[in-house]
Scaffold this motif. Structure first.
Motif, PDB file in Angstrom:
ATOM      1  N   ILE A  28      19.019  67.027  12.161  1.00 31.46           N
ATOM      2  CA  ILE A  28      19.573  66.399  13.061  1.00 31.46           C
ATOM      3  C   ILE A  28      19.650  67.234  14.394  1.00 31.46           C
ATOM      4  CG2 ILE A  28      21.642  65.052  13.980  1.00 31.46           C
ATOM      5  CD1 ILE A  28      22.110  64.047  11.289  1.00 31.46           C
ATOM      6  N   ASP A  29      19.226  66.820  15.544  1.00 38.64           N
ATOM      7  CA  ASP A  29      19.260  67.803  16.650  1.00 38.64           C
ATOM      8  C   ASP A  29      20.894  67.874  16.987  1.00 38.64           C
ATOM      9  OD1 ASP A  29      19.780  65.877  18.788  1.00 38.64           O
ATOM     10  OD2 ASP A  29      17.615  65.368  18.405  1.00 38.64           O
ATOM     11  N   PHE A  32      22.658  64.572  18.866  1.00 36.37           N
ATOM     12  CA  PHE A  32      22.824  63.359  18.018  1.00 36.37           C
ATOM     13  C   PHE A  32      24.327  62.645  18.330  1.00 36.37           C
ATOM     14  CE2 PHE A  32      24.483  61.788  14.240  1.00 36.37           C
ATOM     15  CZ  PHE A  32      23.639  60.722  13.841  1.00 36.37           C
ATOM     16  N   PHE A  33      25.356  63.564  18.171  1.00 43.03           N
ATOM     17  CA  PHE A  33      26.650  62.869  18.145  1.00 43.03           C
ATOM     18  C   PHE A  33      26.998  62.616  19.440  1.00 43.03           C
ATOM     19  CE2 PHE A  33      26.754  66.130  14.825  1.00 43.03           C
ATOM     20  CZ  PHE A  33      27.360  65.461  13.584  1.00 43.03           C
ATOM     21  N   ASN A  34      26.488  63.089  20.757  1.00 43.34           N
ATOM     22  CA  ASN A  34      26.872  62.527  21.941  1.00 43.34           C
ATOM     23  C   ASN A  34      25.950  61.253  22.228  1.00 43.34           C
ATOM     24  OD1 ASN A  34      28.725  64.658  22.581  1.00 43.34           O
ATOM     25  ND2 ASN A  34      27.311  65.742  23.510  1.00 43.34           N
ATOM     26  N   GLU A 103      18.763  76.014   7.464  1.00 39.23           N
ATOM     27  CA  GLU A 103      17.726  75.749   8.719  1.00 39.23           C
ATOM     28  C   GLU A 103      18.156  74.457   9.244  1.00 39.23           C
ATOM     29  OE1 GLU A 103      15.409  76.203  12.055  1.00 39.23           O
ATOM     30  OE2 GLU A 103      16.160  77.636  10.630  1.00 39.23           O
ATOM     31  N   ARG A 104      18.606  73.342   8.288  1.00 39.29           N
ATOM     32  CA  ARG A 104      18.511  72.259   8.650  1.00 39.29           C
ATOM     33  C   ARG A 104      19.877  71.643   8.894  1.00 39.29           C
ATOM     34  NH1 ARG A 104      14.002  68.790   7.802  1.00 39.29           N
ATOM     35  NH2 ARG A 104      12.297  69.802   7.029  1.00 39.29           N
ATOM     36  N   MET A 105      20.785  72.387   8.565  1.00 41.60           N
ATOM     37  CA  MET A 105      22.252  72.347   8.824  1.00 41.60           C
ATOM     38  C   MET A 105      22.751  72.433  10.140  1.00 41.60           C
ATOM     39  SD  MET A 105      23.910  74.127   5.381  1.00 41.60           S
ATOM     40  CE  MET A 105      23.044  73.982   3.769  1.00 41.60           C
ATOM     41  N   LEU A 106      23.663  71.636  10.606  1.00 43.70           N
ATOM     42  CA  LEU A 106      24.187  71.650  11.827  1.00 43.70           C
ATOM     43  C   LEU A 106      25.003  72.888  11.753  1.00 43.70           C
ATOM     44  CD1 LEU A 106      24.812  68.016  12.445  1.00 43.70           C
ATOM     45  CD2 LEU A 106      23.508  69.525  13.990  1.00 43.70           C
TER      46      LEU A 106
END
Length: 200
Positions: A28-29, A32-34, A103-106
């Protein structure tokens, strides 16, 4: 943030499907949250503005928005549940590993992952320390690579060490069990302090 970047309900469902169908975390980039918050805010505003309208098209748009809003919230909860399960399982698999693929974790997920690792290691070592035979095997495990438990005094971004592994990022007040050489370096730079661990 402009509407060009607004996430759609279809995209949200696609992300859910990718998270569901892959064993590893979906990346997730940072936007995403915004994007999701803006999407939810727009749907809520549409409902509020048209909920008392007698116009048939307005009523239909409210009905559709309410369904999407309800389902979107379910998707968000489902995403969180799936991601936390994957992170916990990865930590369980890599308790004593020195190589960690984050790598794929926020950023906050990565900090959570390392905290889980520390809790798991502490639990196992505490459990095993109650058995004489396990104490001996535990000392052998520790001698293979000595670690020190430290508490961070400031935020420290991810960094590469000469062992070829990446460590961090760590937040202020985070606790981590790191190789002795790294811990001593961070302490010498006033970025962390040693935590005393009482023996059972």
């Amino acid at each position: 943030m402009g509407n060009d970047n607004l996430i759609s309900y279809e995209e949200l469902r696609k992300i859910q499907a990718l998270e569901r169908d892959n064993k590893t975390l979906y990346k997730i980039d940072d936007t995403f949250f915004n994007r999701v918050k803006e999407y939810l805010a727009i749907k809520k505003k549409l409902i509020e503005q048209n909920k008392n309208s007698d116009n048939i098209f307005a009523k239909e748009s409210v009905f559709t928005a309410e369904i999407e809003l309800k389902n979107a919230n379910k998707i968000i909860v489902d995403l969180a549940s799936r991601r936390v399960r994957k992170i916990v399982m990865q930590a369980l698999t890599n308790i004593y590993s020195r190589a960690h693929d984050t790598e794929r974790m926020l950023n906050f997920e990565e900090r959570f992952y390392y905290k889980i690792l520390e809790e798991l290691r502490t639990y196992i070592e505490t459990f095993l320390s109650n058995f004489d035979e396990s104490k001996q095997s535990l000392e052998i495990k520790k001698s293979e690579g000595e670690f020190l438990l430290i508490r961070f005094l400031e935020d420290v971004p991810k960094f590469a060490w000469k062992d070829g592994n990446d460590y961090g990022p760590f937040g202020k007040e985070d606790v981590a069990n790191l190789p002795k050489e790294i811990s001593e370096f961070l302490i010498s730079q006033s970025k962390a302090v040693l935590m005393e661990v009482e023996d059972n």
